[in-house]
Enzyme design. Structure first.
Site, PDB file in Angstrom:
ATOM      1  N   GLY A  46       0.833  -1.197   0.000  1.00  0.00           N
ATOM      2  CA  GLY A  46       0.000   0.000   0.000  1.00  0.00           C
ATOM      3  C   GLY A  46       0.865   1.243   0.000  1.00  0.00           C
ATOM      4  O   GLY A  46       2.081   1.168   0.266  1.00  0.00           O
ATOM      5  N   HIS A  96      -2.487   7.121   7.599  1.00  0.00           N
ATOM      6  CA  HIS A  96      -1.521   8.045   6.972  1.00  0.00           C
ATOM      7  C   HIS A  96      -2.227   9.332   6.532  1.00  0.00           C
ATOM      8  O   HIS A  96      -1.697  10.432   6.705  1.00  0.00           O
ATOM      9  CB  HIS A  96      -0.866   7.404   5.753  1.00  0.00           C
ATOM     10  CG  HIS A  96       0.321   6.537   6.058  1.00  0.00           C
ATOM     11  ND1 HIS A  96       1.415   6.997   6.766  1.00  0.00           N
ATOM     12  CD2 HIS A  96       0.604   5.261   5.717  1.00  0.00           C
ATOM     13  CE1 HIS A  96       2.316   6.021   6.855  1.00  0.00           C
ATOM     14  NE2 HIS A  96       1.853   4.954   6.238  1.00  0.00           N
ATOM     15  N   GLN A 102       2.595   9.895   2.108  1.00  0.00           N
ATOM     16  CA  GLN A 102       3.967   9.361   2.155  1.00  0.00           C
ATOM     17  C   GLN A 102       4.842   9.887   1.018  1.00  0.00           C
ATOM     18  O   GLN A 102       6.056   9.807   1.093  1.00  0.00           O
ATOM     19  CB  GLN A 102       3.942   7.823   2.100  1.00  0.00           C
ATOM     20  CG  GLN A 102       3.319   7.196   3.329  1.00  0.00           C
ATOM     21  CD  GLN A 102       3.211   5.697   3.186  1.00  0.00           C
ATOM     22  OE1 GLN A 102       2.275   5.200   2.579  1.00  0.00           O
ATOM     23  NE2 GLN A 102       4.182   4.971   3.704  1.00  0.00           N
ATOM     24  N   CYS A 153       5.937  -0.502   7.408  1.00  0.00           N
ATOM     25  CA  CYS A 153       5.617   0.759   6.729  1.00  0.00           C
ATOM     26  C   CYS A 153       6.808   1.174   5.877  1.00  0.00           C
ATOM     27  O   CYS A 153       7.947   1.136   6.359  1.00  0.00           O
ATOM     28  CB  CYS A 153       5.296   1.842   7.765  1.00  0.00           C
ATOM     29  SG  CYS A 153       4.823   3.422   7.031  1.00  0.00           S
ATOM     30  N   LEU A 154       6.531   1.568   4.642  1.00  0.00           N
ATOM     31  CA  LEU A 154       7.622   2.002   3.756  1.00  0.00           C
ATOM     32  C   LEU A 154       8.275   3.284   4.278  1.00  0.00           C
ATOM     33  O   LEU A 154       9.414   3.574   3.912  1.00  0.00           O
ATOM     34  CB  LEU A 154       7.084   2.222   2.336  1.00  0.00           C
ATOM     35  CG  LEU A 154       6.494   0.966   1.668  1.00  0.00           C
ATOM     36  CD1 LEU A 154       5.849   1.329   0.337  1.00  0.00           C
ATOM     37  CD2 LEU A 154       7.564  -0.111   1.479  1.00  0.00           C
ATOM     38  N   HIS A 182      -4.361   1.061   7.917  1.00  0.00           N
ATOM     39  CA  HIS A 182      -3.015   1.638   8.020  1.00  0.00           C
ATOM     40  C   HIS A 182      -2.879   2.849   7.079  1.00  0.00           C
ATOM     41  O   HIS A 182      -2.378   3.904   7.480  1.00  0.00           O
ATOM     42  CB  HIS A 182      -1.994   0.544   7.660  1.00  0.00           C
ATOM     43  CG  HIS A 182      -0.576   0.975   7.608  1.00  0.00           C
ATOM     44  ND1 HIS A 182       0.371   0.553   8.526  1.00  0.00           N
ATOM     45  CD2 HIS A 182       0.100   1.763   6.735  1.00  0.00           C
ATOM     46  CE1 HIS A 182       1.544   1.083   8.218  1.00  0.00           C
ATOM     47  NE2 HIS A 182       1.411   1.819   7.128  1.00  0.00           N
ATOM     48  N   GLU A 183      -3.359   2.694   5.830  1.00  0.00           N
ATOM     49  CA  GLU A 183      -3.219   3.782   4.846  1.00  0.00           C
ATOM     50  C   GLU A 183      -4.142   4.957   5.190  1.00  0.00           C
ATOM     51  O   GLU A 183      -3.763   6.120   5.004  1.00  0.00           O
ATOM     52  CB  GLU A 183      -3.509   3.273   3.424  1.00  0.00           C
ATOM     53  CG  GLU A 183      -2.636   2.118   2.958  1.00  0.00           C
ATOM     54  CD  GLU A 183      -1.148   2.360   3.096  1.00  0.00           C
ATOM     55  OE1 GLU A 183      -0.723   3.526   3.096  1.00  0.00           O
ATOM     56  OE2 GLU A 183      -0.396   1.373   3.231  1.00  0.00           O
TER      57      GLU A 183
HETATM   58  O1  K1U Z   1       1.939   2.304   4.136  1.00  0.00           O
HETATM   59  C1  K1U Z   1       2.932   1.723   3.786  1.00  0.00           C
HETATM   60  O2  K1U Z   1       4.037   2.178   4.022  1.00  0.00           O
HETATM   61  C2  K1U Z   1       2.851   0.393   3.080  1.00  0.00           C
HETATM   62  C3  K1U Z   1       2.856  -0.782   4.033  1.00  0.00           C
HETATM   63  C4  K1U Z   1       1.449  -1.295   4.186  1.00  0.00           C
HETATM   64  C5  K1U Z   1       1.173  -2.271   5.283  1.00  0.00           C
HETATM   65  C6  K1U Z   1       1.915  -3.407   5.490  1.00  0.00           C
HETATM   66  C7  K1U Z   1       1.604  -4.281   6.497  1.00  0.00           C
HETATM   67  C8  K1U Z   1       0.523  -4.045   7.293  1.00  0.00           C
HETATM   68  C9  K1U Z   1      -0.210  -2.915   7.096  1.00  0.00           C
HETATM   69  C10 K1U Z   1       0.104  -2.030   6.087  1.00  0.00           C
HETATM   70  C11 K1U Z   1       3.771  -1.858   3.452  1.00  0.00           C
HETATM   71  O3  K1U Z   1       3.576  -2.299   2.365  1.00  0.00           O
HETATM   72  S1  K1U Z   1       5.096  -2.374   4.420  1.00  0.00           S
HETATM   73  C12 K1U Z   1       5.940  -3.603   3.472  1.00  0.00           C
HETATM   74  C13 K1U Z   1       5.224  -4.869   3.200  1.00  0.00           C
HETATM   75  O4  K1U Z   1       5.099  -5.215   2.048  1.00  0.00           O
HETATM   76  C14 K1U Z   1       4.617  -5.727   4.236  1.00  0.00           C
HETATM   77  C15 K1U Z   1       5.017  -5.731   5.557  1.00  0.00           C
HETATM   78  C16 K1U Z   1       4.399  -6.554   6.498  1.00  0.00           C
HETATM   79  C17 K1U Z   1       3.381  -7.412   6.110  1.00  0.00           C
HETATM   80  C18 K1U Z   1       2.985  -7.422   4.781  1.00  0.00           C
HETATM   81  C19 K1U Z   1       3.599  -6.606   3.856  1.00  0.00           C
HETATM   82 ZN    ZN Z   2       2.741   3.119   6.151  1.00  0.00          ZN
END
Ligand code: K1U
Ligand code: ZN
Length: 169
Positions: free
Chosen positions: A46, A138, A51, A92-93, A134-135
């Protein structure tokens, strides 16, 4: 298309509240394409406009295995939340390398415009529901680490600032 740069925690711009998008015009269509490219390149599931330092209510998501089911949410609004909640591991990225548990609704219904400006209702559970919450945080200026204890949050802040200082050398 263009790769956008992703703000890193604790950049104060991550705490800005996003404004509604008045119309899905050519600028928004381009922003959607750039955000999708940026999310796929960063291997995220996401990305919120906040971001990439754009403070407008736009989210892109793809939780599919094949990374071929992009979801675009413009002006998203939660219209229903399940009574049940769970603690899920999140990343989170904007906070690379940090993963921790956050309590979220198990399922949500969200109303949002799609990439063509058409209003739709999305019924989400499992990872999609977690990612949407989560998004949407943000867009309200909230980063997931801000749910953690002050002790954990301060450790993460210090670690991120150290990495950013080293990266700048
Ligand atoms: O918002 C962001 O920075 C993106 C985030 C989204 C997210 C991941 C996990 C749980 C809730 C929201 C990411 O994509 S982090 C990287 C990722 O691919 C990931 C990390 C943990 C679990 C699954 C994916
Ligand atoms: Zn995030």
């Amino acid at each position: 298309m263009a790769l956008l740069s992703i703000l890193r925690y604790p950049d104060p711009c991550l705490n800005k509240i996003a404004k509604p998008i008045a119309s899905v015009d050519a600028r928004i269509v381009q922003l959607v394409a750039d955000m999708l490219e940026t999310m796929y390149e960063a291997k995220g599931i996401g990305l919120a406009a906040t971001q990439v330092d754009v403070h407008e209510r736009l989210i892109v998501i793809d939780v599919s295995e094949e990374r071929d089911q992009p979801l675009v949410l413009i002006n998203p609004q939660l219209v229903w939340t399940s009574p049940a909640t769970h603690i899920n591991e999140e990343g989170c990225l904007s906070v690379p390398g940090i993963y921790d548990g956050v309590e979220r609704f198990d399922a949500v219904h969200v109303q949002a415009q799609d990439a063509r400006g058409v209003l739709r209702t999305i019924e989400a559970d499992e990872l999609l529901a977690v990612c949407i919450q989560h998004e949407m945080d943000h867009l309200m200026g909230k980063v997931f680490v801000e749910y953690l204890s002050p002790l954990k949050r301060n450790r993460i802040k210090k670690k991120m600032l150290k990495v950013q200082r080293e990266d700048a050398l």
